[in-house]
Design an enzyme around this catalytic site. Sequence first.
Site, PDB file in Angstrom:
ATOM      1  N   LYS A 210       0.829  -1.212   0.000  1.00 34.43           N
ATOM      2  CA  LYS A 210       0.000   0.000   0.000  1.00 34.43           C
ATOM      3  C   LYS A 210       0.862   1.261   0.000  1.00 34.43           C
ATOM      4  CE  LYS A 210      -2.157  -0.985   3.899  1.00 34.43           C
ATOM      5  NZ  LYS A 210      -1.629  -2.288   4.335  1.00 34.43           N
TER       6      LYS A 210
ATOM      7  N   ARG B  88      -9.706   0.741   8.315  1.00 38.87           N
ATOM      8  CA  ARG B  88      -9.236  -0.610   8.587  1.00 38.87           C
ATOM      9  C   ARG B  88     -10.251  -1.436   9.359  1.00 38.87           C
ATOM     10  NH1 ARG B  88      -2.951  -1.652   9.741  1.00 38.87           N
ATOM     11  NH2 ARG B  88      -2.498   0.105   8.518  1.00 38.87           N
TER      12      ARG B  88
ATOM     13  N   ARG C  34      11.870  -5.202   5.417  1.00 37.38           N
ATOM     14  CA  ARG C  34      11.537  -3.797   5.158  1.00 37.38           C
ATOM     15  C   ARG C  34      12.463  -2.820   5.874  1.00 37.38           C
ATOM     16  NH1 ARG C  34       5.464  -1.858   5.413  1.00 37.38           N
ATOM     17  NH2 ARG C  34       5.455  -2.542   7.585  1.00 37.38           N
TER      18      ARG C  34
ATOM     19  N   ARG D 140      11.220  -0.753  11.265  1.00 37.68           N
ATOM     20  CA  ARG D 140      10.137  -0.472  12.204  1.00 37.68           C
ATOM     21  C   ARG D 140      10.147  -1.470  13.348  1.00 37.68           C
ATOM     22  NH1 ARG D 140       4.781   0.343   8.695  1.00 37.68           N
ATOM     23  NH2 ARG D 140       4.033  -0.995  10.373  1.00 37.68           N
TER      24      ARG D 140
ATOM     25  N   ARG E 273      -0.536  -8.604  13.762  1.00 36.76           N
ATOM     26  CA  ARG E 273      -1.083  -7.710  12.735  1.00 36.76           C
ATOM     27  C   ARG E 273      -1.893  -8.487  11.708  1.00 36.76           C
ATOM     28  NH1 ARG E 273       4.466  -5.215  11.405  1.00 36.76           N
ATOM     29  NH2 ARG E 273       3.598  -4.207   9.575  1.00 36.76           N
TER      30      ARG E 273
HETATM   31  P1  ADP Z   1       1.042  -2.161   8.168  1.00 34.20           P
HETATM   32  O1  ADP Z   1      -0.056  -1.946   7.172  1.00 34.20           O
HETATM   33  O2  ADP Z   1       2.328  -2.572   7.523  1.00 34.20           O
HETATM   34  O3  ADP Z   1       0.676  -3.068   9.293  1.00 34.20           O
HETATM   35  P2  ADP Z   1       0.851   0.655   9.099  1.00 34.20           P
HETATM   36  O4  ADP Z   1       2.012   1.564   9.095  1.00 34.20           O
HETATM   37  O5  ADP Z   1      -0.266   0.952   8.160  1.00 34.20           O
HETATM   38  O6  ADP Z   1       1.428  -0.787   8.869  1.00 34.20           O
HETATM   39  O7  ADP Z   1       0.238   0.592  10.584  1.00 34.20           O
HETATM   40  C1  ADP Z   1       1.050   0.363  11.717  1.00 34.20           C
HETATM   41  C2  ADP Z   1       0.181   0.303  12.969  1.00 34.20           C
HETATM   42  O8  ADP Z   1      -0.521   1.563  13.145  1.00 34.20           O
HETATM   43  C3  ADP Z   1      -0.920  -0.745  12.950  1.00 34.20           C
HETATM   44  O9  ADP Z   1      -0.432  -2.014  13.334  1.00 34.20           O
HETATM   45  C4  ADP Z   1      -1.904  -0.145  13.968  1.00 34.20           C
HETATM   46  O10 ADP Z   1      -1.453  -0.339  15.294  1.00 34.20           O
HETATM   47  C5  ADP Z   1      -1.820   1.346  13.674  1.00 34.20           C
HETATM   48  N1  ADP Z   1      -2.837   1.755  12.651  1.00 34.20           N
HETATM   49  C6  ADP Z   1      -2.573   2.258  11.417  1.00 34.20           C
HETATM   50  N2  ADP Z   1      -3.722   2.541  10.749  1.00 34.20           N
HETATM   51  C7  ADP Z   1      -4.740   2.191  11.569  1.00 34.20           C
HETATM   52  C8  ADP Z   1      -6.162   2.220  11.457  1.00 34.20           C
HETATM   53  N3  ADP Z   1      -6.780   2.671  10.342  1.00 34.20           N
HETATM   54  N4  ADP Z   1      -6.899   1.790  12.512  1.00 34.20           N
HETATM   55  C9  ADP Z   1      -6.309   1.360  13.628  1.00 34.20           C
HETATM   56  N5  ADP Z   1      -4.970   1.280  13.809  1.00 34.20           N
HETATM   57  C10 ADP Z   1      -4.177   1.694  12.789  1.00 34.20           C
END
Ligand code: ADP
Length: 219
Positions: free
Chosen positions: A17, A92, A126, A159, A170
């Site tokens: 993404k 999400r 990553r 990260r 996750r």
């Molecule tokens: P990835 O898609 O690789 O898991 P992101 O950088 O999008 O990583 O998200 C990292 C963390 O941030 C998630 O594991 C969650 O804890 C939080 N997060 C991000 N976007 C959301 C969302 N829309 N709703 C709830 N938590 C979120």
Amino acid sequence: MIETKKIILLGAPGSGKGTLAQGLINYGFVQISTGDLFRKKLSEDSEEAKYIQQLINRGELIPDSITNNLASAEIIKNSQDGKNIILDGYPRTVEQAEYLNTICKVDYVIYLNVDKEILFKRITGRLSCKQCGKVYNEYTNPPKETELCDICKVPLSRRRDDNKESFELRMKEYASKTEPLINYYNSQSASGTKFIELNPGKDESIDSILKNVLKQIGM
Ligand code: ADP
Ligand code: ZN
């Protein structure tokens, strides 16, 4: 409110993404990544920042109320500035999607359907640049010089949630809370939201995925 284009990127952690969003920036979109926004908040010295840090490190989602507030502020600000928006990692949950429906119309949902075996390798390899945000992968998309950003020449970082335990949580969160959005948006065509599913192969280049997306969104 000024109507600008809104595109949602939907897919598991590691599905690409963020990388696709970075490609679309060159075509006049701004990227709103809730993950990046949360990580930026972590430097604040507050109880909320500590709480968010714990959830992110474990791999759990942040509560919808906090996420909706953060995302809507960015969406409204950028729409008022007349910007086309890529939502990377938001919504999400179905609750977030329903909230989003109350603030704007979504033009496209792009679902990146990637095999689960590929995802783990992507996540554990990553690397990203804290300065410019560019994302690399040690195996599939390495920087020119080992662990240095091609653009900024600063050391790349990993990260804290890109480890085996957090990745597994996750993926569980994704399966139980985010995957239902696939059906949710697939059945929203009546409201003018177009659902696009992509099945990028393991060896498909970022350029080829980007070209395909641009064609499908008529650009
Ligand atoms: P990835 O898609 O690789 O898991 P992101 O950088 O999008 O990583 O998200 C990292 C963390 O941030 C998630 O594991 C969650 O804890 C939080 N997060 C991000 N976007 C959301 C969302 N829309 N709703 C709830 N938590 C979120
Ligand atoms: Zn950089």
